[in-house]
Design an enzyme around this catalytic site. Structure first.
Site, mmCIF file in Angstrom:
data_model
loop_
_atom_site.group_PDB
_atom_site.id
_atom_site.type_symbol
_atom_site.label_atom_id
_atom_site.label_comp_id
_atom_site.label_asym_id
_atom_site.label_seq_id
_atom_site.Cartn_x
_atom_site.Cartn_y
_atom_site.Cartn_z
ATOM 1 C CG ASP A 1 94.719 -32.407 43.263
ATOM 2 O OD1 ASP A 1 95.156 -33.534 43.421
ATOM 3 O OD2 ASP A 1 94.351 -31.639 44.170
ATOM 4 N NE ARG B 1 92.928 -34.097 48.015
ATOM 5 C CZ ARG B 1 93.529 -33.567 46.950
ATOM 6 N NH1 ARG B 1 93.167 -32.378 46.492
ATOM 7 N NH2 ARG B 1 94.506 -34.201 46.344
ATOM 8 N N PRO C 1 70.980 -27.949 46.038
ATOM 9 C CG PRO C 1 69.113 -29.235 45.499
ATOM 10 C CD PRO C 1 69.895 -28.718 46.657
ATOM 11 C CD GLU D 1 60.813 -29.619 48.323
ATOM 12 O OE1 GLU D 1 61.116 -28.975 47.300
ATOM 13 O OE2 GLU D 1 60.945 -30.857 48.412
HETATM 14 N N1 ADE Z 1 71.439 -30.815 48.855
HETATM 15 C C1 ADE Z 1 70.668 -31.598 48.077
HETATM 16 N N2 ADE Z 1 71.233 -31.800 46.891
HETATM 17 C C2 ADE Z 1 72.417 -31.138 46.906
HETATM 18 C C3 ADE Z 1 73.448 -30.949 45.962
HETATM 19 N N3 ADE Z 1 73.398 -31.489 44.744
HETATM 20 N N4 ADE Z 1 74.506 -30.188 46.315
HETATM 21 C C4 ADE Z 1 74.545 -29.620 47.529
HETATM 22 N N5 ADE Z 1 73.602 -29.758 48.449
HETATM 23 C C5 ADE Z 1 72.533 -30.509 48.152
#
Ligand code: ADE
Length: 245
Positions: free
Chosen positions: A175, A160, A91, A118
């Site tokens: 797309d 794809r 994230p 984490e």
């Molecule tokens: N791992 C945990 N959350 C994630 C996200 N939003 N994008 C990519 N990998 C992740």
């Protein structure tokens, strides 16, 4: 294209073998190998994580295990050959976009490292970056429990785009995002359903009018749902009719 995924939950990646991707694998367009990270542990508990330096909640994935795993999975890259691209879903990564899907689709080999807890000790990523291109990428502003679902999303977006994977290659060209806009609404038979008629113009046979109508709906939808995309378009991307909308 060859795809390697390293994870502590190999079963999570089983959907890669379904549907469109499964057919691409069967046709030899993609090969996928999923590796269990615990293969590279040496203790009886097969521990892959440890407490974070500096304190705080959660656990961090240990560098020794990941280092050995990546050494083994990437292997010796023959001289003159480019090393694979390592993609680490997190994230905290750069947002994954359609433009990146096109970049990845041009690679011959991708290696995915799925973190849990984490995340992975940063030295693993920093070390890998000395011998291969490394991208830490996020699939959206929300937190998943691990990178596996992000890998499924990224691999599908990339696969794809590979020649021969989609039945009709024009679908990828038209797309959402291909012209910087979201795609507008689509309709099929019947002509009227629950009292709702298909827009007349789509049944007119007038290709110019249909293209203009689709463009207008795409612009409207993008303005309503993703004004950030509209604002990011270069001025040359809009014609006079667009601006009049
Ligand atoms: N791992 C945990 N959350 C994630 C996200 N939003 N994008 C990519 N990998 C992740």
């Amino acid at each position: 294209m060859r795809i390697d995924v390293v994870t502590i939950f190999p079963g999570y990646l089983a959907p890669l073998r379904e549907a469109l991707l499964g057919r691409a694998i069967d046709a030899g367009l993609i090969s996928v190998a999923v590796h269990d990270l615990r293969t590279w542990t040496h203790d009886v508990h097969q521990a892959v994580d440890d407490a974070p330096y500096g304190g705080g909640p959660g656990m961090v994935m240990r560098p020794q295990v990941w280092g050995e795993a990546l050494d083994a999975v990437v292997g010796d890259v023959p001289s003159g050959e480019a090393p694979p691209r390592l993609i680490v879903p997190t994230p905290a990564g750069r947002p994954f976009t359609q433009a990146m899907a096109h970049e990845y689709a041009a690679e011959s080999r991708l290696v995915f490292a799925c973190g849990r807890y984490e995340g992975i000790d940063q030295r693993v990523i920093d070390d890998a970056a000395t011998w291969m291109p490394v991208d830490e990428v996020s699939i959206g502003d929300y937190v998943l429990v691990g990178g596996e679902v992000a890998v499924l999303a990224i691999v599908e977006a990339v696969a794809r785009l590979l020649p021969g994977v989609l039945g009709n290659p024009a679908s990828a060209e038209q797309d959402s995002f291909s012209d910087g806009l979201l795609e507008g609404p689509a309709y099929t038979r019947p002509e009227t359903w629950r009292g709702r008629a298909v827009p007349d113009v789509l049944r007119s046979g007038n290709h110019g009018a249909i293209a203009r109508w689709r463009r207008d709906r795409a612009l409207e939808r993008t303005a309503a749902r993703r004004p950030d995309l509209l604002a990011a378009l270069p001025p040359t991307a809009l014609d006079r009719a667009d601006r009049a909308l």
